[in-house]
Design a protein around this motif. Structure first.
Motif, PDB file in Angstrom:
ATOM      1  N   ARG A  27       0.818  -1.213   0.000  1.00 54.20           N
ATOM      2  CA  ARG A  27       0.000   0.000   0.000  1.00 54.20           C
ATOM      3  C   ARG A  27       0.853   1.266   0.000  1.00 54.20           C
ATOM      4  NH1 ARG A  27      -2.075  -4.172  -0.502  1.00 54.20           N
ATOM      5  NH2 ARG A  27      -4.136  -4.774   0.130  1.00 54.20           N
ATOM      6  N   ASP A  45       0.048   5.117   5.858  1.00 53.38           N
ATOM      7  CA  ASP A  45       0.296   5.429   7.260  1.00 53.38           C
ATOM      8  C   ASP A  45      -0.439   6.716   7.630  1.00 53.38           C
ATOM      9  OD1 ASP A  45       1.894   3.196   7.403  1.00 53.38           O
ATOM     10  OD2 ASP A  45       3.768   4.308   7.120  1.00 53.38           O
ATOM     11  N   ARG A  68      -4.614   5.842   7.083  1.00 56.46           N
ATOM     12  CA  ARG A  68      -5.326   4.918   7.977  1.00 56.46           C
ATOM     13  C   ARG A  68      -6.193   5.631   9.013  1.00 56.46           C
ATOM     14  NH1 ARG A  68      -0.621   1.879   7.083  1.00 56.46           N
ATOM     15  NH2 ARG A  68      -1.145   0.109   5.753  1.00 56.46           N
ATOM     16  N   ALA A  88      -8.277   0.953   9.632  1.00 54.71           N
ATOM     17  CA  ALA A  88      -7.409  -0.184   9.314  1.00 54.71           C
ATOM     18  C   ALA A  88      -8.272  -1.290   8.714  1.00 54.71           C
ATOM     19  CB  ALA A  88      -6.685  -0.668  10.565  1.00 54.71           C
ATOM     20  N   SER A  89      -8.715  -1.071   7.497  1.00 55.67           N
ATOM     21  CA  SER A  89      -9.618  -2.006   6.837  1.00 55.67           C
ATOM     22  C   SER A  89      -8.864  -2.829   5.802  1.00 55.67           C
ATOM     23  CB  SER A  89     -10.758  -1.237   6.180  1.00 55.67           C
ATOM     24  OG  SER A  89     -10.228  -0.341   5.226  1.00 55.67           O
ATOM     25  N   THR A 107      -6.692  -1.010   3.235  1.00 52.66           N
ATOM     26  CA  THR A 107      -5.547  -0.250   3.728  1.00 52.66           C
ATOM     27  C   THR A 107      -4.509  -1.111   4.428  1.00 52.66           C
ATOM     28  OG1 THR A 107      -6.611   0.271   5.845  1.00 52.66           O
ATOM     29  CG2 THR A 107      -6.949   1.824   4.026  1.00 52.66           C
ATOM     30  N   ALA A 108      -4.783  -2.392   4.624  1.00 56.08           N
ATOM     31  CA  ALA A 108      -3.870  -3.278   5.358  1.00 56.08           C
ATOM     32  C   ALA A 108      -2.865  -3.942   4.419  1.00 56.08           C
ATOM     33  CB  ALA A 108      -4.682  -4.336   6.103  1.00 56.08           C
ATOM     34  N   ASP A 109      -1.751  -4.376   4.988  1.00 58.18           N
ATOM     35  CA  ASP A 109      -0.711  -5.103   4.265  1.00 58.18           C
ATOM     36  C   ASP A 109      -0.317  -6.341   5.054  1.00 58.18           C
ATOM     37  OD1 ASP A 109       0.001  -3.727   1.873  1.00 58.18           O
ATOM     38  OD2 ASP A 109       0.997  -2.179   3.055  1.00 58.18           O
ATOM     39  N   VAL A 123      -1.713  -8.696   8.520  1.00 57.95           N
ATOM     40  CA  VAL A 123      -2.988  -8.048   8.883  1.00 57.95           C
ATOM     41  C   VAL A 123      -3.958  -8.170   7.716  1.00 57.95           C
ATOM     42  CG1 VAL A 123      -4.093  -5.860   9.494  1.00 57.95           C
ATOM     43  CG2 VAL A 123      -1.884  -6.473  10.498  1.00 57.95           C
ATOM     44  N   TRP A 124      -3.481  -7.908   6.499  1.00 54.44           N
ATOM     45  CA  TRP A 124      -4.338  -8.051   5.314  1.00 54.44           C
ATOM     46  C   TRP A 124      -4.816  -9.484   5.175  1.00 54.44           C
ATOM     47  CZ3 TRP A 124      -3.985 -11.174   1.037  1.00 54.44           C
ATOM     48  CH2 TRP A 124      -4.910 -10.929   0.031  1.00 54.44           C
ATOM     49  N   LYS A 128      -7.550 -10.302   7.727  1.00 53.46           N
ATOM     50  CA  LYS A 128      -8.817  -9.651   7.378  1.00 53.46           C
ATOM     51  C   LYS A 128      -9.439 -10.281   6.135  1.00 53.46           C
ATOM     52  CE  LYS A 128      -7.806  -5.212   9.488  1.00 53.46           C
ATOM     53  NZ  LYS A 128      -8.955  -5.093  10.362  1.00 53.46           N
TER      54      LYS A 128
END
Length: 118
Positions: free
Chosen positions: A86, A91, A94, A99-100, A103-105, A108-109, A112
């Motif tokens: 992203r 940063d 967000r 933090a959806s 927008t996550a990497d 975390v991505w 989700k």
């Protein structure tokens, strides 16, 4: 179905002839930062309706490229997600967007994404 409700199935990224991306409206120096801070989802939706599913958003000295076409998102977020981080702009983004999944990497991505799968 009216033209306003029609979904274009042709991916703008996969077209054969490259073209400059449209740029969202903004003010000198700050770009669209004020609109993004006040109503980021509304600004993005309005701009996508006006400019199409792929465009650039000027945010001060940086530019965010927004991709909203389903085929392009699938390619970027599922098939080639490791190749397209992203970036540092997220940063800053967000706090506005949360933090959806978009927008996550990394891990975390992945977590989700698994939660979203049926």
């Amino acid at each position: 179905m009216t033209m306003e409700n029609r979904v274009d199935t042709a991916s703008p990224v996969s077209e054969t002839s490259p073209r400059p991306l449209p740029v969202a409206p903004g003010l000198p120096l700050v770009g669209a930062a004020r609109e993004m801070l006040s109503d980021a989802p509304g600004f993005v939706l309005r701009t996508a309706r006006e400019l199409g599913p792929i465009f650039r958003i000027p945010l001060g000295p940086r530019t965010l490229t927004l991709i909203a076409h389903p085929a392009d998102l699938k390619q970027l977020m599922q098939e080639e997600n490791k190749d397209y981080p992203r970036g540092k702009i997220f940063d800053v983004m967000r706090p506005m967007l949360g933090a959806s999944l978009p927008t996550a990497d990394g891990e975390v991505w992945r977590r989700k994404r698994r939660t979203m799968q049926p």
